[in-house]
Design an enzyme around this catalytic site. Sequence first.
Site, mmCIF file in Angstrom:
data_model
loop_
_atom_site.group_PDB
_atom_site.id
_atom_site.type_symbol
_atom_site.label_atom_id
_atom_site.label_comp_id
_atom_site.label_asym_id
_atom_site.label_seq_id
_atom_site.Cartn_x
_atom_site.Cartn_y
_atom_site.Cartn_z
ATOM 1 N N LYS A 139 39.082 -84.587 -54.319
ATOM 2 C CA LYS A 139 38.165 -84.596 -53.183
ATOM 3 C C LYS A 139 36.886 -85.329 -53.577
ATOM 4 O O LYS A 139 36.430 -85.212 -54.723
ATOM 5 C CB LYS A 139 37.864 -83.141 -52.788
ATOM 6 C CG LYS A 139 37.075 -82.954 -51.505
ATOM 7 C CD LYS A 139 36.925 -81.454 -51.197
ATOM 8 C CE LYS A 139 36.172 -81.175 -49.923
ATOM 9 N NZ LYS A 139 36.068 -79.718 -49.648
ATOM 10 N N SER A 196 37.070 -78.453 -44.913
ATOM 11 C CA SER A 196 36.551 -79.790 -45.127
ATOM 12 C C SER A 196 37.450 -80.672 -46.009
ATOM 13 O O SER A 196 37.263 -81.884 -46.025
ATOM 14 C CB SER A 196 35.163 -79.718 -45.775
ATOM 15 O OG SER A 196 35.233 -79.113 -47.050
ATOM 16 N N SER A 226 37.755 -74.176 -47.082
ATOM 17 C CA SER A 226 38.025 -75.619 -47.058
ATOM 18 C C SER A 226 39.227 -76.095 -47.863
ATOM 19 O O SER A 226 39.597 -77.257 -47.738
ATOM 20 C CB SER A 226 36.794 -76.385 -47.517
ATOM 21 O OG SER A 226 35.919 -76.521 -46.436
HETATM 22 N N1 GLN Z 1 34.347 -74.665 -42.588
HETATM 23 C C1 GLN Z 1 33.374 -73.976 -43.408
HETATM 24 C C2 GLN Z 1 32.024 -74.601 -43.226
HETATM 25 O O1 GLN Z 1 31.895 -75.437 -42.422
HETATM 26 C C3 GLN Z 1 33.818 -73.969 -44.831
HETATM 27 C C4 GLN Z 1 33.544 -75.223 -45.540
HETATM 28 C C5 GLN Z 1 34.001 -75.176 -46.959
HETATM 29 O O2 GLN Z 1 34.755 -74.286 -47.369
HETATM 30 N N2 GLN Z 1 33.537 -76.139 -47.719
HETATM 31 O O3 GLN Z 1 31.092 -74.274 -43.876
#
Ligand code: GLN
Length: 492
Positions: free
Chosen positions: A81, A156, A180
Amino acid sequence: MHPSDVTGLSIREARELLDNGGVSSVELTRAALDRIGEVEPSVHAFVTVTDELALEQARLADARISLGNAAPLTGIPMQLKDNISTRGVPTTCSSRMLEGFVPTYDATVARLLYDQGAVLVGKGNLDEFAMGSSTENSARGPTRNPWDLGRVPGGSSGGPAAAVASGECFFSLGSDTGGSIRQPAALCGVVGLKPTYGLASRFGLVAFASSLDQIGPITRDAADGALVLNAIAGHDRSDSTSLSGEPTNYASCLDHGVEGLRIGVPREYFVDGTDPGVERAVREALVVLEGLGARVEETSLPLTPYALAVYYIIAPSEASANLARYDGVKYGYATPTASGMWEALDKTRQEGFGPEVKRRIMLGAYALSTGYYDAYYLKAQKVRTLIRRELQQVFGEFDALATPTSPTVAFPFGERTEDPVQMYLSDVCTVPANIAGIPGISVPAGLADGLPVGLQFLGPHRAEGTLLRIAHAYQQATDWHTMRPAPATKAA
Ligand code: GLN
């Protein structure tokens, strides 16, 4: 086997071919790069493709293999990532703020994978600074779900999940602050494992919310997840929150079956608005586990509904502090036109950050400000402790919990972008694990309307072995994890 057929293999299958001379790492890497060339125009799972570096690493891997010195991941093409630092390879967090930024050091997890001889084919797209659930917040443009190019891959880590699902690499690493790794894995029909907080080093992971962030593998099945976790888990002196203790061989945890394991099913995780197809798939999976000898029982975690609110106070608060470093002075984007320091700072941040990142910084700064700190941040921390205790307690009764990973399957682009709260609701089943620091895994458990459904298992601290064992037993009995999207080669 023709080298171009190899991109759908598991890591273990590829390992066997590499070791018996059926394929070389250079061939495997070329096959992955060809696949990337084929599907990237429509899927866009990569921010950077590192073809030259990959072929160089593959040649070294072949030399190592021929010396009989291969580690489990030697010669295997991977993606990371793009919020995981890689020396000499741009690491952008899919933000304008870090466009063109090339780290001078490797994240510990990248170094550990390089040490094993894994081959980096590129960096995975993400919601800017890992803030989002759909990868629509990427300054580099969204990733598309290989199952349906009109839908999001989740986020994400949408790039990593889509890349693994479409055969562009054999595994990827994601980061999970509130879901994410697990939610995009669910939406793309692959396996995503968020380890216990501190199990894998965060050194070199660009910080979003430091008390919640954790790196973990995205793979095609649980057994591959165990191999990648073996490589990245372990104490790191460069990360003061990293756990100490003896390393576990997760691959040797897989084959113990689920006979006699107690699996709790917390009713609060089937929230209003859960797709009936998701609930059906999860319930069917529970029947499979019961058939394998697990004791599956309904349970209740009454504090669950507060987890999302706690998360959306704590995560933005930490983000507002962590992202203060992007000031246009030390590195990253700097506005070209400003007179004076304050204007430069203002403009750099206005121009460098996208709307969701700005929203989080404002939310966090508000929650931490004098007069509001007690009402928001402090209160959220107190509820965090209660949630953690409630989970600790339930693990006195159960070895693991089973839940949907996400209330819905992949949703169409644009469906939730106008309403941040709708978007935040995608995380309702995943955030409790981050709040409590416990591990969670998402495995494919069927289709609803032709789209993958994720089944999540949660366990107490350091129970990755148990989670992988349950997931593996489930995958021995079913073949949902072998489903692949039809080749996505045309734009929607
Ligand atoms: N969707 C969550 C957020 O927007 C989690 C994001 C993540 O785990 N990096 O914060």
